[in-house]
Design a protein around this motif. Structure first.
Motif, PDB file in Angstrom:
ATOM      1  N   ASP A   1       0.937  -1.229   0.014  1.00  0.00           N
ATOM      2  CA  ASP A   1       0.135   0.018  -0.068  1.00  0.00           C
ATOM      3  C   ASP A   1       0.923   1.382   0.008  1.00  0.00           C
ATOM      4  O   ASP A   1       2.074   1.320   0.111  1.00  0.00           O
ATOM      5  CB  ASP A   1      -0.895   0.078   1.075  1.00  0.00           C
ATOM      6  CG  ASP A   1      -2.112  -0.773   0.961  1.00  0.00           C
ATOM      7  OD1 ASP A   1      -2.474  -1.455  -0.085  1.00  0.00           O
ATOM      8  OD2 ASP A   1      -2.742  -1.170   2.195  1.00  0.00           O
ATOM      9  N   ASN A   2       0.214   2.368  -0.358  1.00  0.00           N
ATOM     10  CA  ASN A   2       0.782   3.740  -0.075  1.00  0.00           C
ATOM     11  C   ASN A   2       1.108   4.305   1.469  1.00  0.00           C
ATOM     12  O   ASN A   2       0.074   4.773   1.475  1.00  0.00           O
ATOM     13  CB  ASN A   2       0.231   4.637  -1.022  1.00  0.00           C
ATOM     14  CG  ASN A   2       0.670   5.937  -1.293  1.00  0.00           C
ATOM     15  OD1 ASN A   2       2.069   5.931  -1.627  1.00  0.00           O
ATOM     16  ND2 ASN A   2       0.108   7.132  -1.116  1.00  0.00           N
ATOM     17  N   ILE A   3       2.102   3.968   1.903  1.00  0.00           N
ATOM     18  CA  ILE A   3       2.535   4.361   3.288  1.00  0.00           C
ATOM     19  C   ILE A   3       3.263   5.788   3.323  1.00  0.00           C
ATOM     20  O   ILE A   3       4.272   5.745   2.596  1.00  0.00           O
ATOM     21  CB  ILE A   3       3.269   3.207   4.004  1.00  0.00           C
ATOM     22  CG1 ILE A   3       2.348   1.862   4.010  1.00  0.00           C
ATOM     23  CG2 ILE A   3       3.187   3.666   5.386  1.00  0.00           C
ATOM     24  CD1 ILE A   3       2.899   0.737   4.245  1.00  0.00           C
ATOM     25  N   VAL A   4       2.768   6.632   4.061  1.00  0.00           N
ATOM     26  CA  VAL A   4       3.472   7.887   4.351  1.00  0.00           C
ATOM     27  C   VAL A   4       3.911   8.238   5.676  1.00  0.00           C
ATOM     28  O   VAL A   4       2.747   8.023   6.483  1.00  0.00           O
ATOM     29  CB  VAL A   4       2.569   9.157   3.797  1.00  0.00           C
ATOM     30  CG1 VAL A   4       3.345  10.502   3.699  1.00  0.00           C
ATOM     31  CG2 VAL A   4       2.375   8.916   2.213  1.00  0.00           C
ATOM     32  N   LEU A   5       4.929   8.448   6.003  1.00  0.00           N
ATOM     33  CA  LEU A   5       5.155   9.198   7.234  1.00  0.00           C
ATOM     34  C   LEU A   5       5.147  10.745   7.373  1.00  0.00           C
ATOM     35  O   LEU A   5       5.479  11.394   6.598  1.00  0.00           O
ATOM     36  CB  LEU A   5       6.796   8.873   7.858  1.00  0.00           C
ATOM     37  CG  LEU A   5       7.330   7.578   7.527  1.00  0.00           C
ATOM     38  CD1 LEU A   5       8.790   7.361   7.880  1.00  0.00           C
ATOM     39  CD2 LEU A   5       6.439   6.536   8.587  1.00  0.00           C
ATOM     40  N   TYR A   6       4.094  11.186   8.074  1.00  0.00           N
ATOM     41  CA  TYR A   6       3.609  12.598   8.057  1.00  0.00           C
ATOM     42  C   TYR A   6       4.150  13.308   9.270  1.00  0.00           C
ATOM     43  O   TYR A   6       3.648  12.782  10.498  1.00  0.00           O
ATOM     44  CB  TYR A   6       2.301  12.580   7.922  1.00  0.00           C
ATOM     45  CG  TYR A   6       1.426  14.076   7.960  1.00  0.00           C
ATOM     46  CD1 TYR A   6       2.291  15.089   6.990  1.00  0.00           C
ATOM     47  CD2 TYR A   6       0.528  14.322   8.611  1.00  0.00           C
ATOM     48  CE1 TYR A   6       1.821  16.228   7.191  1.00  0.00           C
ATOM     49  CE2 TYR A   6      -0.054  15.623   8.535  1.00  0.00           C
ATOM     50  CZ  TYR A   6       0.608  16.821   7.802  1.00  0.00           C
ATOM     51  OH  TYR A   6       0.098  17.856   7.702  1.00  0.00           O
ATOM     52  N   PHE A   7       5.029  14.222   9.348  1.00  0.00           N
ATOM     53  CA  PHE A   7       5.603  14.832  10.280  1.00  0.00           C
ATOM     54  C   PHE A   7       5.344  16.430  10.344  1.00  0.00           C
ATOM     55  O   PHE A   7       5.645  17.205   9.280  1.00  0.00           O
ATOM     56  CB  PHE A   7       7.291  14.581  10.420  1.00  0.00           C
ATOM     57  CG  PHE A   7       7.881  15.299  11.578  1.00  0.00           C
ATOM     58  CD1 PHE A   7       7.684  15.036  12.987  1.00  0.00           C
ATOM     59  CD2 PHE A   7       8.819  16.307  11.294  1.00  0.00           C
ATOM     60  CE1 PHE A   7       8.197  16.053  13.947  1.00  0.00           C
ATOM     61  CE2 PHE A   7       9.601  16.956  12.153  1.00  0.00           C
ATOM     62  CZ  PHE A   7       9.168  16.582  13.483  1.00  0.00           C
ATOM     63  N   ASN A   8       4.600  16.835  11.466  1.00  0.00           N
ATOM     64  CA  ASN A   8       4.495  18.240  11.595  1.00  0.00           C
ATOM     65  C   ASN A   8       5.645  18.840  12.535  1.00  0.00           C
ATOM     66  O   ASN A   8       5.928  18.597  13.660  1.00  0.00           O
ATOM     67  CB  ASN A   8       3.085  18.649  12.210  1.00  0.00           C
ATOM     68  CG  ASN A   8       2.083  18.302  11.266  1.00  0.00           C
ATOM     69  OD1 ASN A   8       1.227  17.226  11.668  1.00  0.00           O
ATOM     70  ND2 ASN A   8       1.820  18.691  10.030  1.00  0.00           N
ATOM     71  N   ASP A   9       6.610  19.682  11.943  1.00  0.00           N
ATOM     72  CA  ASP A   9       7.616  20.210  12.590  1.00  0.00           C
ATOM     73  C   ASP A   9       7.307  21.515  13.425  1.00  0.00           C
ATOM     74  O   ASP A   9       6.795  22.544  12.886  1.00  0.00           O
ATOM     75  CB  ASP A   9       8.782  20.336  11.590  1.00  0.00           C
ATOM     76  CG  ASP A   9      10.076  20.496  12.210  1.00  0.00           C
ATOM     77  OD1 ASP A   9      10.249  20.857  13.466  1.00  0.00           O
ATOM     78  OD2 ASP A   9      11.170  20.667  11.484  1.00  0.00           O
ATOM     79  N   THR A  10       7.602  21.628  14.627  1.00  0.00           N
ATOM     80  CA  THR A  10       7.507  22.845  15.469  1.00  0.00           C
ATOM     81  C   THR A  10       8.719  23.705  15.414  1.00  0.00           C
ATOM     82  O   THR A  10       8.523  24.857  15.830  1.00  0.00           O
ATOM     83  CB  THR A  10       7.333  22.291  16.696  1.00  0.00           C
ATOM     84  OG1 THR A  10       8.551  21.822  17.394  1.00  0.00           O
ATOM     85  CG2 THR A  10       6.219  21.447  17.061  1.00  0.00           C
ATOM     86  N   LEU A  11       9.730  23.050  14.442  1.00  0.00           N
ATOM     87  CA  LEU A  11      11.087  23.964  14.516  1.00  0.00           C
ATOM     88  C   LEU A  11      11.714  24.162  15.998  1.00  0.00           C
ATOM     89  O   LEU A  11      12.704  25.023  15.978  1.00  0.00           O
ATOM     90  CB  LEU A  11      10.739  25.203  13.816  1.00  0.00           C
ATOM     91  CG  LEU A  11      10.377  25.003  12.198  1.00  0.00           C
ATOM     92  CD1 LEU A  11       9.998  26.452  11.721  1.00  0.00           C
ATOM     93  CD2 LEU A  11      11.102  23.997  11.359  1.00  0.00           C
TER      94      LEU A  11
END
Length: 334
Positions: free
Chosen positions: A28-38
């Motif tokens: 399947d199409n697997i994505v690691l999704y990260f929201n960066d606070t910097l």
């Protein structure tokens, strides 16, 4: 082919979930999704890239392009352990606006995009929602969170493999020969914000003081300045726009690059006076004589003076931000 998006935090729990998803749904199409606070620890970025490399999964990074302290200046508000505005604004809303509406934030980039099997960009429609499952690194010890997450992320399907599918999150580190993030070796419970989480408790800040005094005292000074700024801008003339905000630029520059103007230095030098000053009354009619603080019940400066005197029971309130997950009903547009 289905989309499987792992809400990746840069910690061991979300990594274990990512490894489990990859092993169970390799086609399947697997994505690691990260929201960066910097505002993260430098080693978190090493860990994120290593996970992407070893699992052969694409990593999508999105950010508002500002740090939590910069957000506090913009909103004229000091985040605290009862109101983690940084999590809401820099992670939750960024993710919701993107996944539900296709709105790309100020900063976006991919790492190992070649591993992506089909695009997750474009106009969001019923087919996308029906074909996409979101995965969160929530374990059995956080059973109070899944219901809130499921409600907030409708119409997506949400899964929590750590609760029933994964017994030991550490086995994946050994299996894929990945070194755990250094904050865990420093006895932190999570790998968020370099140990500076404003929703943390006394145990967490005591550990930060012992393990990384430099970062603790930098945060202490930021709390002093942001606290005074949050109070300063509450003046009616400033709130109504009648009087100019003469502190904003100095405070923003300080939290951005550490530069201390004369105004900032005066705030830091005069904090003992500020702490004992009377700043009006609260809703109960009681005098307000304590600066705003991350922990509400005491400032970091007060905590530093008493930390070593606290008993184990005093510091059991370790706390920490449930970034991206610990919230009530969240409006995308608010």
């Amino acid at each position: 082919m289905k989309n499987r998006i792992v809400k990746f935090s840069g910690g061991k729990s979300s990594f274990a979930v990512a490894a489990w998803v990859k092993e169970n749904y390799p086609n399947d199409n697997i994505v690691l999704y990260f929201n960066d606070t910097l505002w993260e620890d430098e080693d978190l970025y090493r860990f994120n890239k290593e996970v992407s490399d070893k699992l052969k999964l694409p990593l999508l990074v999105q950010s508002r392009g500002i740090t939590p302290p910069q957000l506090m200046v913009q909103q004229r508000y000091l985040a605290n352990n009862r109101a983690g505005i940084c999590s809401t604004e820099l992670k939750i809303k960024v993710a919701m606006r993107f996944l539900k509406k296709g709105i790309i934030p100020e900063v976006e980039y991919w790492y190992n995009k070649d591993f992506l099997k089909q695009s997750i960009h474009g106009i969001r429609d019923e087919e996308f929602f029906e074909n996409t499952t979101l995965y969160f690194g929530i374990g059995w010890e956080e059973m109070h969170r899944p219901k809130k997450i499921a409600v907030n992320w409708k119409p997506f399907k949400v899964q929590f493999p750590l609760i029933k599918k994964i017994n030991d999150r550490n086995i994946y580190l050994e299996k894929y020969s990945i070194e755990e993030p250094r904050l865990y070796k420093m006895n932190f419970a999570h790998n968020n914000c370099k140990g500076r989480c404003v929703k943390a408790g006394k145990g967490h800040f005591q550990n930060l003081l012992m393990q990384d005094g430099k970062t603790f005292f930098e945060l202490l000074e930021q709390e002093l300045v942001l606290s005074e700024y949050a109070r300063y801008v509450r003046q009616p003339a400033i709130k109504k726009g009648i009087s100019k905000d003469y502190l904003r630029d100095d405070v923003m520059e300080f939290v951005t690059n550490g530069k201390k103007s004369d105004k900032i230095q005066n705030i830091i030098d005069g904090h003992k006076y500020l702490k004992n000053a009377n700043f009006g009354v609260n809703s109960k009619g009681e005098n307000i004589n304590k600066p705003f603080s991350f922990m509400k019940d005491m400032t970091l400066e007060e905590f530093e003076q008493t930390a070593m005197q606290l008993s184990m029971w005093d510091v059991m309130d370790v706390g920490g931000c449930g970034c991206s997950v610990d919230y009530g009903l969240c409006s995308i547009d608010s």
